[in-house]
Design a protein around this motif. Structure first.
Motif, PDB file in Angstrom:
ATOM      1  N   ILE A 496       0.860  -1.185   0.000  1.00 14.79           N
ATOM      2  CA  ILE A 496       0.000   0.000   0.000  1.00 14.79           C
ATOM      3  C   ILE A 496       0.894   1.232   0.000  1.00 14.79           C
ATOM      4  O   ILE A 496       1.708   1.428   0.914  1.00 14.79           O
ATOM      5  CB  ILE A 496      -0.927   0.011   1.225  1.00 14.79           C
ATOM      6  CG1 ILE A 496      -1.857  -1.211   1.192  1.00 14.79           C
ATOM      7  CG2 ILE A 496      -1.736   1.303   1.282  1.00 14.79           C
ATOM      8  CD1 ILE A 496      -2.678  -1.385   2.458  1.00 14.79           C
ATOM      9  N   CYS A 531      -7.046   6.796  -1.720  1.00 14.11           N
ATOM     10  CA  CYS A 531      -6.102   6.393  -0.687  1.00 14.11           C
ATOM     11  C   CYS A 531      -6.743   5.425   0.301  1.00 14.11           C
ATOM     12  O   CYS A 531      -7.962   5.330   0.420  1.00 14.11           O
ATOM     13  CB  CYS A 531      -5.564   7.609   0.068  1.00 14.11           C
ATOM     14  SG  CYS A 531      -6.792   8.431   1.104  1.00 14.11           S
ATOM     15  N   VAL A 532      -5.903   4.707   1.002  1.00  9.62           N
ATOM     16  CA  VAL A 532      -6.328   3.902   2.144  1.00  9.62           C
ATOM     17  C   VAL A 532      -6.279   4.806   3.370  1.00  9.62           C
ATOM     18  O   VAL A 532      -5.229   5.359   3.710  1.00  9.62           O
ATOM     19  CB  VAL A 532      -5.410   2.681   2.333  1.00  9.62           C
ATOM     20  CG1 VAL A 532      -5.770   1.935   3.620  1.00  9.62           C
ATOM     21  CG2 VAL A 532      -5.511   1.752   1.132  1.00  9.62           C
ATOM     22  N   THR A 559     -11.398  -2.110   7.718  1.00  9.87           N
ATOM     23  CA  THR A 559     -10.823  -3.242   7.003  1.00  9.87           C
ATOM     24  C   THR A 559      -9.909  -4.056   7.909  1.00  9.87           C
ATOM     25  O   THR A 559      -9.953  -5.283   7.928  1.00  9.87           O
ATOM     26  CB  THR A 559     -10.000  -2.742   5.793  1.00  9.87           C
ATOM     27  OG1 THR A 559     -10.773  -1.810   5.049  1.00  9.87           O
ATOM     28  CG2 THR A 559      -9.585  -3.890   4.910  1.00  9.87           C
ATOM     29  N   VAL A 568      -7.877   0.854   9.864  1.00  6.85           N
ATOM     30  CA  VAL A 568      -7.601   0.994   8.434  1.00  6.85           C
ATOM     31  C   VAL A 568      -8.913   0.867   7.657  1.00  6.85           C
ATOM     32  O   VAL A 568      -9.692  -0.076   7.886  1.00  6.85           O
ATOM     33  CB  VAL A 568      -6.609  -0.093   7.956  1.00  6.85           C
ATOM     34  CG1 VAL A 568      -6.338   0.054   6.462  1.00  6.85           C
ATOM     35  CG2 VAL A 568      -5.316  -0.008   8.757  1.00  6.85           C
ATOM     36  N   TYR A 569      -9.139   1.818   6.751  1.00  6.95           N
ATOM     37  CA  TYR A 569     -10.346   1.821   5.918  1.00  6.95           C
ATOM     38  C   TYR A 569      -9.927   1.838   4.447  1.00  6.95           C
ATOM     39  O   TYR A 569      -9.460   2.859   3.934  1.00  6.95           O
ATOM     40  CB  TYR A 569     -11.219   3.047   6.223  1.00  6.95           C
ATOM     41  CG  TYR A 569     -11.762   3.058   7.627  1.00  6.95           C
ATOM     42  CD1 TYR A 569     -13.026   2.540   7.916  1.00  6.95           C
ATOM     43  CD2 TYR A 569     -11.009   3.580   8.681  1.00  6.95           C
ATOM     44  CE1 TYR A 569     -13.535   2.548   9.214  1.00  6.95           C
ATOM     45  CE2 TYR A 569     -11.506   3.592   9.975  1.00  6.95           C
ATOM     46  CZ  TYR A 569     -12.770   3.078  10.230  1.00  6.95           C
ATOM     47  OH  TYR A 569     -13.253   3.082  11.518  1.00  6.95           O
ATOM     48  N   ASP A 570     -10.055   0.694   3.797  1.00  8.17           N
ATOM     49  CA  ASP A 570      -9.732   0.564   2.375  1.00  8.17           C
ATOM     50  C   ASP A 570     -11.051   0.473   1.620  1.00  8.17           C
ATOM     51  O   ASP A 570     -11.734  -0.557   1.639  1.00  8.17           O
ATOM     52  CB  ASP A 570      -8.883  -0.688   2.152  1.00  8.17           C
ATOM     53  CG  ASP A 570      -8.420  -0.813   0.709  1.00  8.17           C
ATOM     54  OD1 ASP A 570      -8.901  -0.043  -0.145  1.00  8.17           O
ATOM     55  OD2 ASP A 570      -7.568  -1.682   0.440  1.00  8.17           O
TER      56      ASP A 570
END
Length: 577
Positions: A496, A531-532, A559, A568-570
């Motif tokens: 990433i 973006c992540v 995520t 983390v939010y993908d």
């Protein structure tokens, strides 16, 4: 059980050394895995500046001893020292420059600054074992040391270059020294207490509570004397005043030396300017006190200035978070909740067992016998019980609610009291209680091991563990900036590169190889950026702008989680409601 007791007593030193070795090893592993936490660079640069130039900040709520302890190994590196902070150069910018713009890598500086604190933590454990063994025997000492060595809060804060564990060490040492004075009543013992109080006051200003504790314990001694035959020492208000005078004089001498034999004005113009810039507008007025503070030269003015600033800070309060609420002035029940969720389950059960056993023994024969037993108790029992109770009660009234690190001094005394009640020969309790206590000790070990090496984010089993900790507390209880290395490993493992980061901490993500943009102000902007999004839990729950920009995250399961502090939010992998 008798055979086990006999074996442990014979092998006391070996067992104690093994426990301390385990604790030190666990902390060393954590040192290598944690990135810089919030205040470490601040303490390191101030300690190093004091050692090199005897310079002190115009205003600081932190005395120098703990900072100096951390900075001592850094002298071997001959580091570059940034200039003192000023109007266009803040304290934390200076600290960041010292750590990340120096001749050696930040990780090297952090490692050397943290190692002395591990030694301080081990010294605290050694003191716990030594004192408990002398008063209550080997088995009680090993039980107290086990509680200490596997306590997640000491394992966590004991390896950071901060002031909390040294403050606990000297605070507890002062209480134990006062127990000697309450036994023999000599001015020599009072002087030893003064040495410990001086070290405590030059480490953390909260040690001012020691004087209230000393007076309270002495009043208990006076009460015990009433109606009893006169002993070798005549306890009296005059004797107390004489003892406290010795304590204060020795304490002031220690403080004067600890502050580098500094002399100066209590409130010089530069200190007044810093306070006024921080929002304390009433400082530096035209009252007689203000004029005296600006003109009178005194020894160790930074010490008295720090006490003043801490008082003003407490009066104004500090932003904090508890159970989904935010407050500037805190809650009276903040620290009881902290104790309830951050103390290992086994320790809480042991405390309940010890209270049950103590009450059973105390009230055997009725209330009249209980009263007689209380009057005859050795001062050692009151030393272990009274200071933690008073300390916690006072903390419940304060407006600075930041975390369990602020009440660490209550724990060593509590460990010793639990061990003395449940494992010493002085207290006769049913065999099943002692067996239950052994099981609870094992539970402490297992629960602590289950979060190794990430002890900072520990929450006990009844509270739901670290993953549910954010429901109760954030900041230094869970998320203090310690997981940047783990975030870097996560990003590299998943390849990433486009990252948006909202980070609570003072470390530089770029130092750890994380090149990130700020998290966008809406879901649509986040999608557009591709973006992540990575959110620090403290930034999410305590310091977000509350304008709705992160509401979509509240409705969405992350995520992944990284360490204990990052979500983390993908958007490529999740559907947002």
């Amino acid at each position: 059980m008798p055979a086990v007791r006999s074996l442990l007593e014979r092998r006391f030193r070996t067992c104690a050394a093994a426990l301390l070795l385990l604790m030190g090893t666990a902390q060393l592993v954590a040192v290598l895995g944690d990135s810089q936490t919030g205040d470490e660079s601040y303490h390191l640069v101030n300690g190093y500046a004091f050692l090199k130039t005897r310079a002190l900040l115009p205003i600081s709520e932190h005395p120098p001893i703990s900072q100096v302890i951390s900075a001592l190994p850094l002298l071997a590196l001959n580091l570059w020292l940034p200039r003192m902070p000023g109007p266009n150069y803040g304290e934390f910018q200076r600290a960041s420059d010292f750590l990340y713009q120096n001749r050696y890598p930040a990780d090297t500086i952090l490692l050397l600054g943290r190692l002395p604190k591990i030694l301080v933590t081990l010294l605290t454990g050694l003191m716990v074992a030594w004192w408990t063994r002398r008063r209550f025997g080997e088995l009680a000492a090993l039980a107290a040391l086990t509680l200490f060595c596997f306590d997640p809060n000491f394992l966590a804060h004991g390896h950071y270059a901060t002031t909390d564990v040294p403050g606990a060490l000297f605070f507890v040492a002062a209480c134990l020294a006062w127990s000697r004075f309450l036994t023999d009543g000599t001015m020599r013992s009072a002087a030893v207490s003064g040495l410990a109080v001086g070290a405590a006051m030059a480490t953390k200003y909260s040690a001012i509570l020691l004087f209230f504790i000393f007076v309270g314990l002495y009043l208990i001694r006076l009460w015990q004397q009433m109606g009893a035959r006169r002993g070798p020492v005549r306890w009296s208000p005059f004797h107390l005043a004489k003892g406290l005078t010795v304590v204060v004089l020795v304490m002031l001498a220690v403080v004067f030396a600890a502050f580098g034999f500094e002399t100066g004005k209590l409130m010089p113009p530069e200190s007044i300017a810093v306070l006024q810039a921080a929002g304390f507008q009433r400082v530096g007025g035209d009252t007689s006190f203000d004029r005296a503070a600006a003109d009178l030269t005194i020894p160790a003015p930074s010490f008295f200035r720090g006490l003043t600033v801490l008082t003003l800070h407490n009066f104004r309060g500090h932003p904090s978070y508890l159970l989904g609420q935010r407050s500037q002035t805190g809650w009276w029940y903040y620290f009881p909740v902290v104790v309830a969720v951050k103390t290992p389950t086994g320790t809480l059960l042991l405390l309940l067992l010890a209270l049950t056993a103590a009450a059973t023994v105390l009230f055997r024969g009725g209330p009249r016998e209980a009263f007689v037993r209380l009057k005859r108790l050795s001062p050692h029992w009151y030393i272990l019980l009274f200071p933690p109770v008073l300390y916690l009660a006072v903390c419940m009234q304060t407006r600075i609610n930041l975390g369990i690190r602020h009440i660490l001094p209550i724990y060593p005394l509590m460990f010793m009291w639990i061990a003395a009640v449940l494992f010493s020969r002085q207290v006769v309790i049913p065999a099943f209680l002692r067996k239950a206590a052994v099981v609870c000790l094992a539970l402490v070990v297992l629960e602590s091991a289950s979060v190794f090496p990430r002890h900072l984010g520990f929450f006990n089993l009844p509270s739901g563990g670290p993953r549910q900790g954010w429901k109760y507390l954030v900041d230094s209880n869970l998320d203090w900036g310690q997981d940047l290395k783990r975030l870097k490993s996560y990003l590299v493992d998943r390849n990433i590169t486009n990252v948006c980061l909202n980070y609570f901490g003072t470390a530089l993500p770029s130092y750890y190889g994380i090149e990130a943009k700020p998290v966008p102000a809406s879901l649509d902007e986040t999608r557009s950026s591709g973006c992540v999004a990575v959110m620090s839990i403290t930034a999410f729950y305590e310091f977000q702008p509350f304008d709705g920009r992160y509401d979509w995250m509240l409705r969405t399961a992350p995520t992944d989680t990284v360490g204990d502090s990052f979500r983390v939010y993908d958007l490529k992998r999740i559907a947002v409601r």
